[in-house]
Write a protein that holds these residues in place. Structure first.
Motif, PDB file in Angstrom:
ATOM      1  N   HIS A 264       1.054  -0.961   0.122  1.00 48.97           N
ATOM      2  CA  HIS A 264      -0.239   0.003   0.451  1.00 48.97           C
ATOM      3  C   HIS A 264       0.836   1.479   0.268  1.00 48.97           C
ATOM      4  O   HIS A 264       2.102   1.085   0.421  1.00 48.97           O
ATOM      5  N   ILE A 265       0.279   2.690  -0.076  1.00 52.01           N
ATOM      6  CA  ILE A 265       1.073   3.676  -0.400  1.00 52.01           C
ATOM      7  C   ILE A 265       0.954   3.829   1.242  1.00 52.01           C
ATOM      8  O   ILE A 265       1.329   4.114   2.512  1.00 52.01           O
ATOM      9  N   GLY A 266       3.523   4.163   1.121  1.00 50.36           N
ATOM     10  CA  GLY A 266       3.747   4.086   2.714  1.00 50.36           C
ATOM     11  C   GLY A 266       4.002   5.456   2.805  1.00 50.36           C
ATOM     12  O   GLY A 266       3.094   6.598   2.379  1.00 50.36           O
ATOM     13  N   ALA A 267       4.818   5.741   3.683  1.00 50.12           N
ATOM     14  CA  ALA A 267       4.870   7.051   4.309  1.00 50.12           C
ATOM     15  C   ALA A 267       6.231   7.958   3.856  1.00 50.12           C
ATOM     16  O   ALA A 267       7.155   9.169   4.071  1.00 50.12           O
ATOM     17  N   THR A 268       7.241   7.029   3.608  1.00 56.56           N
ATOM     18  CA  THR A 268       8.720   7.489   2.535  1.00 56.56           C
ATOM     19  C   THR A 268       8.532   7.718   1.061  1.00 56.56           C
ATOM     20  O   THR A 268       7.508   7.486   0.599  1.00 56.56           O
ATOM     21  N   TYR A 269       9.167   8.503   0.782  1.00 61.29           N
ATOM     22  CA  TYR A 269       9.455   8.998  -0.243  1.00 61.29           C
ATOM     23  C   TYR A 269       9.822   7.700  -1.615  1.00 61.29           C
ATOM     24  O   TYR A 269      10.485   7.875  -1.796  1.00 61.29           O
ATOM     25  N   ALA A 270       9.396   7.154  -3.519  1.00 59.62           N
ATOM     26  CA  ALA A 270       9.428   6.677  -4.074  1.00 59.62           C
ATOM     27  C   ALA A 270      11.073   7.217  -4.619  1.00 59.62           C
ATOM     28  O   ALA A 270      10.736   8.886  -4.477  1.00 59.62           O
ATOM     29  N   THR A 271      11.889   7.128  -4.795  1.00 56.66           N
ATOM     30  CA  THR A 271      12.742   7.227  -6.033  1.00 56.66           C
ATOM     31  C   THR A 271      11.985   7.212  -7.743  1.00 56.66           C
ATOM     32  O   THR A 271      11.745   6.443  -7.872  1.00 56.66           O
ATOM     33  N   THR A 272      12.571   8.208  -7.959  1.00 56.00           N
ATOM     34  CA  THR A 272      12.032   9.286  -9.273  1.00 56.00           C
ATOM     35  C   THR A 272      12.300   8.821  -9.798  1.00 56.00           C
ATOM     36  O   THR A 272      13.637   9.659 -10.163  1.00 56.00           O
ATOM     37  N   VAL A 273      12.064   8.838 -11.167  1.00 56.41           N
ATOM     38  CA  VAL A 273      12.953   8.480 -12.568  1.00 56.41           C
ATOM     39  C   VAL A 273      12.377   8.893 -13.503  1.00 56.41           C
ATOM     40  O   VAL A 273      11.745   8.511 -13.954  1.00 56.41           O
ATOM     41  N   ILE A 274      12.755   9.844 -14.413  1.00 49.45           N
ATOM     42  CA  ILE A 274      12.619  10.268 -15.643  1.00 49.45           C
ATOM     43  C   ILE A 274      13.321  10.376 -16.995  1.00 49.45           C
ATOM     44  O   ILE A 274      14.665  11.147 -16.887  1.00 49.45           O
ATOM     45  N   GLU A 275      12.985   9.968 -18.034  1.00 50.84           N
ATOM     46  CA  GLU A 275      13.713  10.187 -18.579  1.00 50.84           C
ATOM     47  C   GLU A 275      13.280  11.101 -19.736  1.00 50.84           C
ATOM     48  O   GLU A 275      11.604  11.040 -20.469  1.00 50.84           O
ATOM     49  N   THR A 276      13.813  12.299 -20.204  1.00 46.28           N
ATOM     50  CA  THR A 276      13.441  12.888 -21.756  1.00 46.28           C
ATOM     51  C   THR A 276      13.123  12.225 -22.537  1.00 46.28           C
ATOM     52  O   THR A 276      13.979  11.177 -23.144  1.00 46.28           O
ATOM     53  N   PRO A 277      12.929  13.019 -23.847  1.00 44.87           N
ATOM     54  CA  PRO A 277      12.926  12.156 -25.285  1.00 44.87           C
ATOM     55  C   PRO A 277      14.731  12.026 -25.050  1.00 44.87           C
ATOM     56  O   PRO A 277      14.817  12.899 -24.181  1.00 44.87           O
ATOM     57  N   GLU A 278      14.871  11.731 -26.517  1.00 45.46           N
ATOM     58  CA  GLU A 278      16.556  11.849 -26.609  1.00 45.46           C
ATOM     59  C   GLU A 278      15.908  13.359 -27.681  1.00 45.46           C
ATOM     60  O   GLU A 278      15.126  13.578 -28.758  1.00 45.46           O
ATOM     61  N   ALA A 279      16.584  14.287 -27.353  1.00 43.21           N
ATOM     62  CA  ALA A 279      16.815  15.994 -27.751  1.00 43.21           C
ATOM     63  C   ALA A 279      17.895  15.833 -28.862  1.00 43.21           C
ATOM     64  O   ALA A 279      18.692  15.359 -29.046  1.00 43.21           O
ATOM     65  N   ASP A 280      16.972  16.559 -30.360  1.00 40.06           N
ATOM     66  CA  ASP A 280      18.299  16.776 -31.356  1.00 40.06           C
ATOM     67  C   ASP A 280      17.821  18.026 -31.423  1.00 40.06           C
ATOM     68  O   ASP A 280      16.689  18.649 -30.947  1.00 40.06           O
ATOM     69  N   THR A 281      18.444  18.894 -32.687  1.00 36.94           N
ATOM     70  CA  THR A 281      18.440  20.324 -33.014  1.00 36.94           C
ATOM     71  C   THR A 281      17.889  20.545 -34.459  1.00 36.94           C
ATOM     72  O   THR A 281      17.939  19.025 -34.866  1.00 36.94           O
ATOM     73  N   SER A 282      17.442  21.300 -34.665  1.00 36.05           N
ATOM     74  CA  SER A 282      16.573  20.956 -36.003  1.00 36.05           C
ATOM     75  C   SER A 282      18.320  21.505 -36.797  1.00 36.05           C
ATOM     76  O   SER A 282      18.541  21.036 -38.246  1.00 36.05           O
ATOM     77  N   SER A 283      18.951  22.658 -36.291  1.00 35.56           N
ATOM     78  CA  SER A 283      20.553  22.517 -36.976  1.00 35.56           C
ATOM     79  C   SER A 283      21.448  22.417 -36.144  1.00 35.56           C
ATOM     80  O   SER A 283      21.474  22.888 -34.969  1.00 35.56           O
ATOM     81  N   HIS A 284      22.619  22.129 -36.386  1.00 35.26           N
ATOM     82  CA  HIS A 284      24.018  21.858 -35.910  1.00 35.26           C
ATOM     83  C   HIS A 284      24.674  23.123 -35.374  1.00 35.26           C
ATOM     84  O   HIS A 284      26.026  22.926 -34.680  1.00 35.26           O
ATOM     85  N   VAL A 285      24.197  23.739 -36.917  1.00 42.07           N
ATOM     86  CA  VAL A 285      25.191  25.494 -37.242  1.00 42.07           C
ATOM     87  C   VAL A 285      24.255  26.301 -36.717  1.00 42.07           C
ATOM     88  O   VAL A 285      23.131  26.378 -37.158  1.00 42.07           O
ATOM     89  N   ASP A 286      24.548  27.468 -35.855  1.00 36.18           N
ATOM     90  CA  ASP A 286      23.707  28.809 -35.137  1.00 36.18           C
ATOM     91  C   ASP A 286      23.844  29.525 -36.043  1.00 36.18           C
ATOM     92  O   ASP A 286      24.766  29.453 -37.477  1.00 36.18           O
ATOM     93  N   SER A 287      23.462  31.020 -36.285  1.00 35.48           N
ATOM     94  CA  SER A 287      22.953  31.656 -37.457  1.00 35.48           C
ATOM     95  C   SER A 287      24.399  32.712 -38.132  1.00 35.48           C
ATOM     96  O   SER A 287      24.020  32.748 -39.179  1.00 35.48           O
TER      97      SER A 287
END
Lengths: 431, 56
Positions: free
Chosen positions: A333-356
């Motif tokens: 059941h739901i206990g009294a201590t906080y769980a270890t939370t894990v978050i995964e983002t999507p893979e971030a990419d960029t529209s261009s690897h070169v700036d203006s």
């Protein structure tokens, strides 16, 4: 070029590269305080008895009964949290249970038993039960139960049985073609939705709609999955989980429509693995309990893993302020201590690897602004390689945790963030 | 006393049991109850159902 992942209320996304939502969210609360993410409380073992996997039903007074799915044992959990063995059913393992019109009904492979709700709670050791109150035709079949209108409806092989409001047992209230076995049932308004399976090696099944009056069903649709596993308890939506790949569908009144998918699922889901807790529809898949929920009607439905149990989950049931999980031969059941939370983002990419200005743009840091924070771990995966743990810096002035060293030039970067101890974060930025 | 009803109303042309099949199944079910040791007080065959009263 920076990627900001802050749409926690979108929940988990559809694939590694899908930028809407997160690749995974585990043990997270994203609905409690909109716009931020916090750890959920962890599931803890409440009792080592029942020491067998069970299905369960809650009575009007809050007492919950656990029916073993491996033996005839029946345990009571009082509303105060005291467990006791109340009975051993000589007819073997249980296949279904439901409260109906003052009686607690429970099914074994060939028998329907019952006891009055009052005696179920008051007798420390049951003596008023009738384990063989009635008989099913299809010995061995699963016995999903659902109450709707004036009856308790029970699936038994291809047949639907009814216990009506006067407790008359009606055999073969509806029969389906013989290749179908009823795997789960639910209601749409005052009609019955009947989920089926043909066989574990048959990649399709059907869902049937029955108005409970006609001698035959009134609607049907083919579902391209091995079987219909469980209906979710969500207000105003008729959602079910089917097959072995985590696919969700909803019933639109005429057809089953694809809805959501829990990624990475390779197994079927037990029929009793759904409940509703604080308005959130919960479904247990493997060891994880997902919510399928949206706080506001303008939000998308979000699939989020809210809790993780120590063993494979056999059933879940909620009270007003707790969730009880049977699996791995314990009740959690739901206990009294906080769980270890894990978050995964999507893979971030960029529209261009070169700036203006024509300069190469590297990925530099993962930055996590927070309101409060315990311990934060950050791992980074470059170009879909392997996660590598990063040294992190907690900048208490800016209230952000960030990685200490830059990543350099890369095609994609994915971050995995681990929150230990209560933390409330605002976003995960990959810059 | 315990009342059991066996539904005899057949479904449509959807692969369901016919009236005759249901009637046969109802008789098999009564036999199953007797084999279980249930004492049958009465059986009443109507056009749409069989009403079975058992002693328990």
């Amino acid at each position: 070029m920076a990627k900001k992942y802050s749409q926690f209320t979108v929940g988990e996304n559809r694939s590694l590269s899908d930028q809407s939502g997160f690749f995974s969210l585990t043990n997270c609360d994203v609905h409690g305080d909109l716009g931020v993410l916090s750890n959920n409380l962890a599931l803890a073992t409440e009792s080592s008895t029942p020491n067998e996997d069970c299905i369960s039903e809650i009575l009007s007074n809050g007492d919950t009964f656990y029916f073993s799915t491996t033996s005839g044992k029946i345990w009571k959990r009082t509303n105060a949290g005291v467990y006791s063995l109340v009975h051993t059913n000589a007819n073997g393992a249980h296949k279904g249970c439901k409260l109906w019109q003052g009686y607690l009904y429970y099914a074994t492979q060939s028998k329907l038993g019952r006891i009055t709700e009052a005696f179920a709670s008051s007798q420390a050791s049951w003596s008023s039960q009738v384990d063989t109150w009635n008989t099913f035709i299809t010995a061995g079949a699963y016995k999903p139960m659902f109450t709707i209108g004036s009856g308790l409806y029970i699936g038994d092989g291809k047949n639907v049985y009814l216990v009506d409001s006067t407790h008359t047992f009606i055999v073969d209230a509806l029969d389906l073609p013989s290749q179908f076995t009823i795997s789960s049932i639910d209601g749409v308004s005052d009609d019955l939705l009947i989920g089926t399976i043909i066989g574990a090696n048959v990649p399709w099944c059907k869902i049937f709609l029955w108005n409970r009056i006609s001698p035959s069903w009134t609607g049907e649709d083919v579902v391209p999955e091995v079987g219909i596993n469980a209906f979710l308890k969500i207000d105003n939506m008729y959602v079910f989980q089917a097959g072995t790949s985590g696919q969700f569908y909803y019933w639109n009144g005429n057809q089953a429509i694809k809805f959501k998918k829990a990624k990475g699922v390779t197994t079927t889901v037990n029929s009793y693995n759904t409940t509703q807790y604080k308005g959130r529809g919960l479904i247990a898949i493997g060891t994880k309990i997902y919510s399928l929920h949206r706080v506001d009607g303008d939000f998308p439905w979000a699939l989020v893993c809210e809790y993780t149990h120590s063993g494979t989950i056999k059933s879940i049931i909620a009270s007003v302020s707790d969730v009880f999980v049977s699996g791995g031969a314990v009740v959690g059941h739901i206990g009294a201590t906080y769980a270890t939370t894990v978050i995964e983002t999507p893979e971030a990419d960029t529209s261009s690897h070169v700036d203006s200005n024509g300069n190469e743009v590297p990925f530099n840091y993962v930055v996590i602004p927070y309101r409060s924070v315990g311990t934060v771990g950050i791992e980074v995966k470059i170009d879909n390689g392997s996660y590598v743990s990063q040294t992190v810096v907690d900048d208490t002035t800016r209230k952000e945790v960030r990685t200490a060293t830059t990543f350099g030039y890369a095609n994609t970067v994915q971050a995995r963030v681990t929150l230990t101890g209560l933390s409330t974060i605002k976003t995960v930025n990959i810059v | 006393m315990n009342t059991i009803e066996y539904n005899l109303v057949p479904g449509g042309q959807k692969g369901q049991m016919s009236y005759e099949e249901r009637l046969d199944k109802a008789k098999e079910y009564i036999k199953m109850l007797e084999d279980d040791g249930r004492i049958i007080v009465s059986t009443e065959f109507l056009s749409n159902k069989v009403i079975i009263i058992t002693e328990d």
